[in-house]
Design an enzyme around this catalytic site. Structure first.
Site, PDB file in Angstrom:
ATOM      1  N   ASP A 296      40.013  38.569  41.400  1.00  0.00           N
ATOM      2  CA  ASP A 296      39.394  37.372  41.977  1.00  0.00           C
ATOM      3  C   ASP A 296      40.429  36.257  42.106  1.00  0.00           C
ATOM      4  O   ASP A 296      41.206  36.001  41.176  1.00  0.00           O
ATOM      5  CB  ASP A 296      38.272  36.916  41.028  1.00  0.00           C
ATOM      6  CG  ASP A 296      37.512  35.719  41.544  1.00  0.00           C
ATOM      7  OD1 ASP A 296      36.801  35.881  42.542  1.00  0.00           O
ATOM      8  OD2 ASP A 296      37.636  34.631  40.957  1.00  0.00           O
TER       9      ASP A 296
ATOM     10  N   GLU B 214      41.850  39.683  46.085  1.00  0.00           N
ATOM     11  CA  GLU B 214      41.130  38.761  46.983  1.00  0.00           C
ATOM     12  C   GLU B 214      42.161  37.806  47.568  1.00  0.00           C
ATOM     13  O   GLU B 214      42.611  36.871  46.919  1.00  0.00           O
ATOM     14  CB  GLU B 214      40.073  37.952  46.226  1.00  0.00           C
ATOM     15  CG  GLU B 214      39.234  37.129  47.202  1.00  0.00           C
ATOM     16  CD  GLU B 214      38.554  35.910  46.578  1.00  0.00           C
ATOM     17  OE1 GLU B 214      37.676  35.346  47.243  1.00  0.00           O
ATOM     18  OE2 GLU B 214      38.918  35.506  45.467  1.00  0.00           O
TER      19      GLU B 214
END
Ligand code: NOJ
Length: 618
Positions: A251, A312
């Protein structure tokens, strides 16, 4: 959320890098055309993102859970999924629905137990499906014991695990965010803004200091300049690798370091939805240190066979994207997300003013770049995730008919599964789930939608429960009160109804993933882009490994019929005797052959509006 991608694209990358040229060199084009027999699993993977709150509720509390996922593995296997990425299911106060983690080595009771997780892993293995977890390294929850300790004093064992600062002296106690520090009134040390609105600095009275948070204030950023933090996070990674997960989606990985100078960032000139001046995150994102960090993380993961890292990443161009793979000596991410094709607006207005993203030029540019300018690395194409309006709505316009929209969704699916890229599918995209943005502030769950209302309505719209059946609660839950409302189109858009309709998007997706596995050209072939000046139709060939046949893909990206003339001998050096339709949106078999057992030669095809055509070259 309407504009997170655009904000992230600006925030999580170096905006100053120049746009890459779109014309690849002859050597790059030739290399892309060569088939490869690389069997590394993730290079061919269909990765499926599951937002666990919204996938399947097994215990009737209105919230999805791990046992719910386990109960749907048959469905996922049938869909052709190779790996599922589960958005965070660790213990969390759920301010950011799991992206605020308070324990990295356990399961949130809302979602189940570690025993449930182990059962899911085992059952997934029996279904030939791997599990990827979401690892949130940039920040923890403010309820994580590390932060609670860190915030308690300036001298505790975790005192230096987060980014603390005394602030800047001010003579004005009424200045925004002014607080009384040990030596007088102070304001935050700089103008850094949070991506989720407001200042990125929050005051803590017990330390009489500010801490830094790139996202919500309940998500304090960890201090990766402290080696103890990296060690703790790598231990968490090993915990899950030892349990048997196949890797991680990292993330917001670009944001884990901040520039220690703490200088002001340039301002974008815009106010966020809360009215705070947005800074351009040049000193808080994509610092060079993150690449060294990823190399060290890669070394940890590479000790386990067959594991991998997805990042990401939102980049402004392919050159920046390439940097996230690392080098042969110093690898970083196996699959940094390529969000250029699915989200970037740069191709806007080239051929289709009504719908700027759905243009042959846009698709051609980013597929070509991904296939030729990533030094042979596998791209990971992404059109949907839990932070952005669903592609069904972004790639269509409100005045298009359902059939047109469905055909556009089929075009996107075709690109996802017939290029050489690994693919990412967000739950529900395979049935054409639409975005259900809340219409009343009191219904909003996502905090940015509450603070930003009505300018920013949050991300609830793309997170509504999976639509399984036309029955009560769309078969998601037995509870009348699901955590987000069921989309009002569930009676027609659901897996049960679509599985019995041979023309549905679901059946289309299943056919494509089956073909992707079984057809040697789609599995191992190189790629040659065709008809490169055609403004309306995107065409490409997947070249064939020895003994197999190439596959032609042609996609009409306009609302009008389009006739194409493909001289494959001249365009791709491929002698064509006939084209055998594998399948298409309409009865396109008739365009290539009257009866597909009797293929006929033709290179002139008239494609109906928004048609997809996939044919074997014989
Ligand atoms: C990116 C995630 O996709 C998003 O949902 C989350 O809010 C932020 N990172 C913060 O973790």
């Amino acid at each position: 959320m309407r504009n997170l991608t655009l904000i992230l694209a600006a925030a999580l990358t170096l905006p100053a890098l120049a746009q890459t040229p779109t014309t690849p060199t002859p050597a790059q084009t030739a290399a892309a055309a060569v088939p490869s027999a690389d069997t590394t699993w993730w290079k061919h993977a269909v990765v499926y993102e599951i937002y666990p709150r919204s996938f399947k509720d097994s215990n009737g509390d209105g919230i999805g859970d791990l046992n719910g996922i386990t109960s749907r593995l048959d469905y996922l296997q049938h869909l052709g999924v190779d790996a599922i990425w589960i958005a965070p299911m660790y213990p969390s106060p759920q301010v950011d629905f799991g992206y605020d983690i308070s324990n990295y080595e356990a399961i949130d009771p809302q979602y189940g137990t570690l025993a449930d997780f182990d059962r899911l892993l085992k059952s997934a293995e029996q279904h030939h499906i791997r599990i990827l977890l979401d690892m949130v390294m940039n920040h923890t929850s403010d309820k994580h014991p590390w932060f609670i300790d860190s915030a308690s004093s300036r001298t505790n064992p975790h005192a230096n695990w987060y980014i603390w600062n005394d602030g800047k002296p001010t003579s004005d106690p009424r200045a925004p965010n002014a607080h009384k520090g040990p030596h007088g009134w102070v304001v935050p040390p700089n103008n850094w803004s949070s991506l989720f609105q407001g200042s990125a600095w929050e005051w803590v009275e017990s330390r009489r200091q500010f801490y830094y948070h790139f996202f919500y204030k309940q998500q304090p950023d960890l201090n990766y300049r402290n080696p103890a933090v990296e060690k703790a996070m790598f231990d968490a990674v090993r915990f899950w690798l030892d349990r048997g997960v196949s890797g991680f989606r990292l993330d917001a990985i670009a944001t884990i370091y901040e520039d220690p100078s703490l200088k002001d960032e340039p301002l974008t000139g815009h106010l966020d939805a809360s009215g705070f001046p947005e800074s351009n995150h040049t000193l808080t994102s994509d610092l060079p240190e993150v690449h060294d960090f990823l190399q060290r993380l890669h070394n940890v993961v590479a000790k386990y066979p067959d594991r991998m890292l997805i990042g990401e990443i939102y980049t402004p161009n392919t050159t920046t994207l390439r940097s996230w793979y690392g080098t042969a000596d110093k690898p970083e991410l196996e699959l940094p997300m390529d969000t250029l094709l699915g989200f970037h607006k740069e191709g806007a207005g080239i051929t289709n003013a009504a719908n700027p993203t759905l243009t042959a030029a846009h698709f051609r540019k980013y597929i070509t770049e991904a296939e030729t300018e990533l030094d042979g690395h596998t791209p990971l194409f992404v059109f949907d995730n839990h932070d952005n309006e669903r592609s069904w709505d972004r790639f269509t316009t409100p005045n298009e008919t359902f059939e047109q929209k469905e055909n556009i969704a089929k075009i996107i699916a075709t690109v996802l599964y017939t290029t050489h890229a690994a693919s990412l599918t967000y739950y529900g995209a395979e049935i054409g789930m639409t975005t259900h943005t809340p219409t009343r502030k009191e219904d909003v769950q996502d905090p940015i939608g509450i603070t930003g209302w009505p300018k920013e309505k949050g991300r609830d719209g793309e997170r509504t429960p999976m639509q399984w059946t036309p029955g009560p609660q769309a078969g998601f839950s037995t509870n009348l009160h699901t955590w987000l409302p069921i989309g009002d189109d569930y009676k027609t858009i659901n897996t049960q109804t679509e599985s019995t309709d041979p023309h549905s998007l679901l059946r289309w997706t299943e056919n494509l993933t089956t073909l992707r596995r079984s057809n040697p050209a789609l599995h191992d072939g190189g790629i040659i882009m065709l008809d490169n000046t055609n403004a309306s139709v995107l065409s490409y060939i997947r070249t064939a490994p020895k003994g197999a046949r190439p596959v032609l893909i042609s996609l009409n990206m306009t609302a009008q019929p389009q006739t194409i003339h493909l001289d494959l001998a001249a365009m791709a050096g491929i002698a064509v005797h006939s084209l055998k339709s594998l399948f298409g949106t309409e009865d396109l078999s008739t365009f290539a052959c009257k009866d597909c057992t009797q293929p006929a030669f033709t290179t002139d095809l008239t494609l109906p509006p928004y048609a997809s055509f996939i044919a074997e070259v014989q």
